[in-house]
Design a protein around this motif. Structure first.
Motif, PDB file in Angstrom:
ATOM      1  N   SER A 158       7.599   0.720   2.610  1.00  0.00           N
ATOM      2  CA  SER A 158       7.437   1.634   3.745  1.00  0.00           C
ATOM      3  C   SER A 158       7.157   0.834   5.016  1.00  0.00           C
ATOM      4  N   GLU A 204      -1.376   6.745   0.871  1.00  0.00           N
ATOM      5  CA  GLU A 204      -0.166   6.795   0.055  1.00  0.00           C
ATOM      6  C   GLU A 204       0.734   5.622   0.441  1.00  0.00           C
ATOM      7  N   SER A 228       5.054   7.896  -1.803  1.00  0.00           N
ATOM      8  CA  SER A 228       5.096   9.252  -2.343  1.00  0.00           C
ATOM      9  C   SER A 228       6.535   9.719  -2.559  1.00  0.00           C
ATOM     10  N   SER A 231       7.086  13.518  -2.761  1.00  0.00           N
ATOM     11  CA  SER A 231       7.206  14.247  -1.494  1.00  0.00           C
ATOM     12  C   SER A 231       8.660  14.326  -1.045  1.00  0.00           C
ATOM     13  N   THR A 276       0.855  17.202   4.708  1.00  0.00           N
ATOM     14  CA  THR A 276       0.095  16.004   4.377  1.00  0.00           C
ATOM     15  C   THR A 276      -0.843  15.626   5.513  1.00  0.00           C
ATOM     16  N   ASN A 325      -1.551   6.569   5.318  1.00  0.00           N
ATOM     17  CA  ASN A 325      -0.725   7.527   4.595  1.00  0.00           C
ATOM     18  C   ASN A 325       0.735   7.353   5.015  1.00  0.00           C
ATOM     19  N   ALA A 359       3.354   8.422   3.677  1.00  0.00           N
ATOM     20  CA  ALA A 359       4.142   9.650   3.518  1.00  0.00           C
ATOM     21  C   ALA A 359       4.173  10.484   4.785  1.00  0.00           C
ATOM     22  N   ALA A 387       7.999  11.828   4.842  1.00  0.00           N
ATOM     23  CA  ALA A 387       8.349  13.179   4.398  1.00  0.00           C
ATOM     24  C   ALA A 387       8.497  14.126   5.587  1.00  0.00           C
TER      25      ALA A 387
END
Length: 354
Positions: A155, A272, A275, A278, A290, A296, A298, A302
């Motif tokens: 990510s 996260e 995810s 998601s 979220t 995080n 995600a 997402a």
């Protein structure tokens, strides 16, 4: 080309995001003619077997990976020792080692074509996770970060955290199986809200339950998962009088079928690494609610609604997502299409061949 993946937990015996990534990429590489091996714990037995084209090599006996909801350091060390003794990694053109739980990465560190795949970078979070023992974890993580090899982050969040300590990592995200999801029919019964994940403190299910208490009693919620906190969470749900159902992890097709029949996916955790679930919810047309938090990942991947980490804001976001589901549906599906596993596999091959 011979490719070795290294990770102790192996899919489908262990169903997590890291395991899914290795499995989905590995089986696609095998289908393209690459010779793919996965060195892990022998959840299936003590002999090498083939699963979906991937040769699974047991390096250690099955053990509990967690103690009181936290990864066991002893397991990581014992697996690494066994990996060093049993695996001749020099026979492979590429070794793709999933960084966590770190010690196997040290075993692989001298391979000439090593790829270290980072799903998260913890840094100071180690102290929160393990107390004083966290200093040891932080030091080991920094040692692994300094290994000279190709670093991959799943990510942009993890890539950014690595860059802050001077490690440049290429982003090759996780994915979803768009075509397979398309073929699965919606279940007869759906829910207003769905959560799926390990039932541990870090996943924030307490926040979800407290948010549900602020919503109308008719709102239904399905919580899918297992973990150290399950009994406690079930008791909280009963005490609050929620219209909430708990189920253990189910097979993937059933999970997708239920999500296709449901309205909103809840991801209440502040931490996260990616995810995958998601994105799969997005592929089913579900918006994801979220938490807005720098750790995080995600929240930036997402499609859905991002809110602050408190029960009232989360409850309001759930209601908003339910009201806007029809408008958000197309955006969610289009977002998931960007992460198709076939695309991801092509991208990781490009990294391997550089």
């Amino acid at each position: 080309m011979r490719i070795a993946f290294v990770y102790d937990a192996v899919y489908p015996w262990i169903k997590g995001g890291v395991e899914r990534r290795v499995f989905e990429i590995g089986r696609r590489l095998a289908a393209e003619g690459y010779e793919v091996y996965w060195f892990g714990i022998g959840w299936w037995g003590n002999r090498e077997i083939e699963h979906s084209g991937i040769k699974l090599v047991p390096c250690y006996k099955p053990v509990n990976l967690y103690s009181k909801g936290r990864r066991k350091i002893s397991e990581a060390i014992l697996f690494a020792i066994s990996l060093k003794r049993k695996a001749n990694l020099n026979e492979f053109d590429i070794v793709d080692c999933q960084v966590f739980p770190y010690f196997p990465s040290l075993v692989c560190s001298r391979h000439k074509n090593l790829v270290l795949t980072w799903h998260e970078f913890w840094g100071d979070y180690w102290m929160e996770y393990l107390g004083y023992l966290g200093y040891f974890g932080k030091i080991v993580e920094m040692i692994v970060a300094k290994i000279r090899c190709k670093h991959v982050a799943v990510s942009p969040t993890t890539a950014k955290n690595l860059l802050e300590i001077g490690v440049k990592a290429e982003v090759v995200p996780n994915g979803v199986d768009i075509e397979r999801i398309k073929r699965i029919k919606a279940a007869e019964k759906g829910y207003d809200v769905v959560f799926a994940g390990r039932l541990i403190r870090e996943k924030g299910v307490d926040l979800l339950l407290n948010a549900l208490k602020l919503l109308p009693d008719s709102i239904s919620c399905l919580i899918v998962g297992e973990g150290a906190d399950k009994k406690r969470l079930v008791e909280i749900s009963k005490k609050l009088g929620l219209n909430c159902y708990f189920q253990n992890f189910m097979n993937w097709e059933d999970m997708i079928s239920i999500m296709k029949a449901s309205k909103v996916f809840a991801l209440p955790s502040v931490r996260e690494g990616f995810s995958i679930i998601s994105l799969e919810a997005n592929a089913c047309g579900m918006p994801v609610v979220t938490i807005n938090h720098p750790n995080n990942a995600a929240s930036k991947i997402a499609c859905g609604i991002v809110c602050d980490a408190n029960a009232r804001n989360f409850a309001e976001a759930l209601l908003e997502a339910m009201e806007k589901k029809k408008k958000l549906r197309k955006m969610c599906v289009n977002n998931a299409r960007k992460y198709d596993w076939d695309r991801i596999t092509k991208k990781i091959v490009e990294v391997y061949l550089r």
